[in-house]
Design an enzyme around this catalytic site. Structure first.
Site: not given
Length: 169
Positions: A102-104, A151, A123
């Protein structure tokens, strides 16, 4: 139930660790924080959430786990600078077992050179990095491509956790 390794270093995005970890435990899965040094406590970037590292990367095998969670924040950038973290993720990814990023989180996968031809989200500041790795960036709350579930960030946690738990069934 599954044993889920959570690969993590300092400055992780607190909720991207706490919410999935709590959901996994509530569903009966075991979580194992994995880091650069066993026994060290790493801290989140916003709330300074403490996470004690249960296993150092030098004492685990990718074959010890059924799935891996890579929380975002600055943690994946720290981990991607460590050869043992990159090699661990590369071997784990190639095992075909689920990775939840998720994200980074995809930064670690980018450095491991495993995203070519995959569909991925992350991200907004790493969109170009994802594309440069040979992956197709998809702008949606959760993207499932084979063993990879990704995500964009904290606002997508509900969909991310739901997809991750479904994969563990």
């Amino acid at each position: 139930m599954a044993t889920i390794g959570i690969i993590i270093a300092d400055m992780f995005e607190d909720v991207e660790y706490t919410e999935p970890a709590n959901a996994f435990k509530k569903a009966g899965h075991q979580i194992v924080p994995i880091g650069l040094e066993k026994g060290k406590t790493v801290r989140g970037k916003r709330d300074k959430t403490p996470v004690k590292i249960d296993k150092g990367l030098d004492e685990v095998s990718p074959y010890d786990f059924d799935a891996i969670l890579i929380p975002g924040g600055y943690s994946p950038d720290i981990l991607r600078g460590e050869d043992k973290a990159v090699e661990f993720i590369k071997v784990f990814f190639n095992s075909g077992k689920p990775i939840f990023a998720i994200c980074h989180g995809p930064q670690l996968l980018i450095t491991a050179h495993v995203l070519d031809g995959k569909k991925v989200t992350g991200w907004k500041s790493i969109i170009q990095d994802i594309k440069n790795s040979g992956a197709e960036y998809i702008n949606q709350e959760v993207v499932v491509d084979d063993n990879l579930i990704s995500s964009r960030g904290p606002r997508d946690l509900s969909a991310f956790i739901k997809a991750s738990l479904k994969r563990l069934e």
